[in-house]
Design a protein around this motif. Sequence first.
Motif, mmCIF file in Angstrom:
data_model
loop_
_atom_site.group_PDB
_atom_site.id
_atom_site.type_symbol
_atom_site.label_atom_id
_atom_site.label_comp_id
_atom_site.label_asym_id
_atom_site.label_seq_id
_atom_site.Cartn_x
_atom_site.Cartn_y
_atom_site.Cartn_z
ATOM 1 N N ILE A 166 -7.800 -6.213 2.165
ATOM 2 C CA ILE A 166 -6.953 -5.357 1.301
ATOM 3 C C ILE A 166 -5.659 -4.719 1.955
ATOM 4 N N ALA A 196 -3.135 -7.644 2.744
ATOM 5 C CA ALA A 196 -2.376 -7.699 1.350
ATOM 6 C C ALA A 196 -1.213 -6.451 1.454
ATOM 7 N N TYR A 197 -1.554 -5.589 1.454
ATOM 8 C CA TYR A 197 -1.247 -4.192 1.431
ATOM 9 C C TYR A 197 0.221 -4.154 2.539
ATOM 10 N N LEU A 252 -2.706 -9.557 -3.708
ATOM 11 C CA LEU A 252 -3.310 -8.349 -3.718
ATOM 12 C C LEU A 252 -4.665 -8.560 -4.760
ATOM 13 N N TYR A 266 -5.824 -0.473 -3.236
ATOM 14 C CA TYR A 266 -5.333 -1.701 -4.288
ATOM 15 C C TYR A 266 -4.159 -1.024 -5.179
ATOM 16 N N ALA A 283 -0.931 -0.289 -3.527
ATOM 17 C CA ALA A 283 -0.110 -1.155 -3.244
ATOM 18 C C ALA A 283 0.522 -1.635 -4.320
#
Length: 735
Positions: A426, A429-430, A455, A492, A495
Amino acid sequence: MDLSKRPGSRANGQRLTRRRVPLSCVACRVRKLKCNREKPCQNCIVRGESNAASCTYAEKVERKNPAKSNPRSDAEDMRKRLNRLESSILSMISTGEKPSNLKTNNEMNLEEVNNTTEPLDQAGGQRISVDTRSTHWDAILHDLGAMKDAWSEENDKIELSSGSHSPANNKDHRPSLLSGLTQPPDRSTIVASIPSREATDKLVTRFFQSYNPATPAKYVIHKATFLKQYNKHWVDPSKTKIIWIGLLFAIITIAMQSYTRTDEVPPEYQGTSPALIQLYRVRTAQCLTIANLTKPVDFMIETLYLYANIEYVDERDGDMGTYLLSGTMMRLALQQGYHRDPSHFPNLSVFQGEMRRRIWSAVNQHDLLFSIQIGLPKCIRYAECDTQSPSNLHEEELYEDMKELPPSRPVSEDTEICYQVVKLQIMRAYGYVTEFLNVLESQSYEEVLKLDVKLMEAKANIPSHLQLRTLEEMANDPPYRVMERFIMQLFYNKAICLLHRSYWNCVPSEVSRNSWFYSRESCVNSSMALLDHQATMHRAAQPGGLLQTMKWYHFPITNHDFLLAAMILCLDLMSILQHDSPYVCECFISETEKFQAIQRSRSIWAEVIDDCRDARRAVSILTSVLNKLSTTKEEQTRAANTSETNDILSASATNPNVDSLRYSPYFTDQFGLGIPLIGDQPTEADFHMEGDFLETLGSDLTVPGDFNWGVWDQALGQKTVCRFWKSPSGHFQTT
């Protein structure tokens, strides 16, 4: 033949003879390794030649004619030899020649990493970068291992990457900003501050048992290995490296902090715990100073990471200290080559390689989080590193003498490190989102949608045992597991907010603008989710709750996220109320729900105002913004009443895209708009930024397409006066 022209002759006709006795053992000299000059030396022990007889040194021979020694002539001869060597290097570079007896950069650099010795002040062996792409001159000179044999005993102590300097105990500590303006205390003073063995045992045990996912300090420490080093320290503390002592101080500091944070201070520390925390914190910093932050050594990254976690606990949202520590830590990790996967370097042991992956993962995430909190780019982009994710293994599967790394277990199998492995996906992706947002060139909206998919894929890969459930369903789970689940959801949704908030009015190519509101919907939905999580975590933090020992408001990053979510909803509401833009999306979440979420968040901040450093500031900001919304609501209600009949739905008839309830007097009264909110108003002395910001904007809290969210982030993170204004071109600027 003229003897003065022979390579081995002096100008005076005397034949040059070697007088210096080699200080390295015979085995290290043959292998051209750096010897620590003990008997047996560290390199011989590592090779399994622990017998003292196998590690031999050349005997010192009395010089026959010391009176004829000429230091000036020796120095001149040395310069000539270096000139010849430089010419040889340049010749090889120009012809592409590579002698067969020279080792590759990988081999020599790794030997330097694995066989570093400890300077006289016991700072620990220096490590140079193992990145084979290094452009530093060390990468070439370290291939010439025979160079060290040409130096005198005094020069032999000098690290190639640091240049010439006086002995450590006489030199000034520089640079002063990193090493302090005053000389740190001596080693004996620092060691004397270590508690008794019994007390330290309890604190070390507390450190490993009081795990909090919000400060995952123990993630970079392998417990079994540390305990082995810990027991060795108590056998003979005088042989322990000063940087390892700093690591020990950091561990007991975090343990002491956990007592005070959870109100579980033992009787023996009642009344003294704050002073002890301060003492151990300072001792950690002093050990880092003595070990010299400018020279990365063993345990430096781990100690600095724990020290950054110590300082973070006492910070407020917007403080720069931990952010600067994070940058220093990242640079040191880069210098030691942590950004390159250990698989490139076969001389690293399996255990060392896996621990380096864990440490790099922790350092990289630390840099990401604090860069986002401050609103600045992170130190390194993912395209510049290739270190793989740590393996999902049980702790007993990882040990120093292991020869092969077991296959990583699936994330569906719960291990001590599983949360960190899943969270890393995570966070990666952030991180891609932050890299995208900090690119100065214009980017297509399609890239936003690709990152959105990335994400969502990371979130979909969260295993069932880490999925967030209701508090009732998690009633029997340990507090740390509940906090782990919340933290991943917070990251999540944060982001998603960061990705989409700058693209509220953007649409994909060939899509009607009137029919596409995906970014705005995603941003508002995630903001609502964040405030829902705040309410749930606050309920769990009450006495007897699941998180009563892990309160959400103890950590500035979490506080920043909740305040950001509330402000996004405020800006969204004002944009709808103003409805200046012809492209206002349908109210997929009613204004009623948004107002309730903001007011609920303000009430929660008010409840913790005496326990949270950021609460008073959050209450002031939200109170000011809600008052602005109230004023706008009243003005529009009066305008609707004077220009229309008593039909309260007439306004929605002229703009069907806006929720008709926003013009209802019942709606205004229901949510207390225009009447005093709960709690006392904070004094002007408590806050600086928010009053000037909101006063400047007045009631215009709409979100223009060119709104500078980066400036907004930095404004939320500042404690000094920050004034916003609109330039003649209509752009938001700050002073």
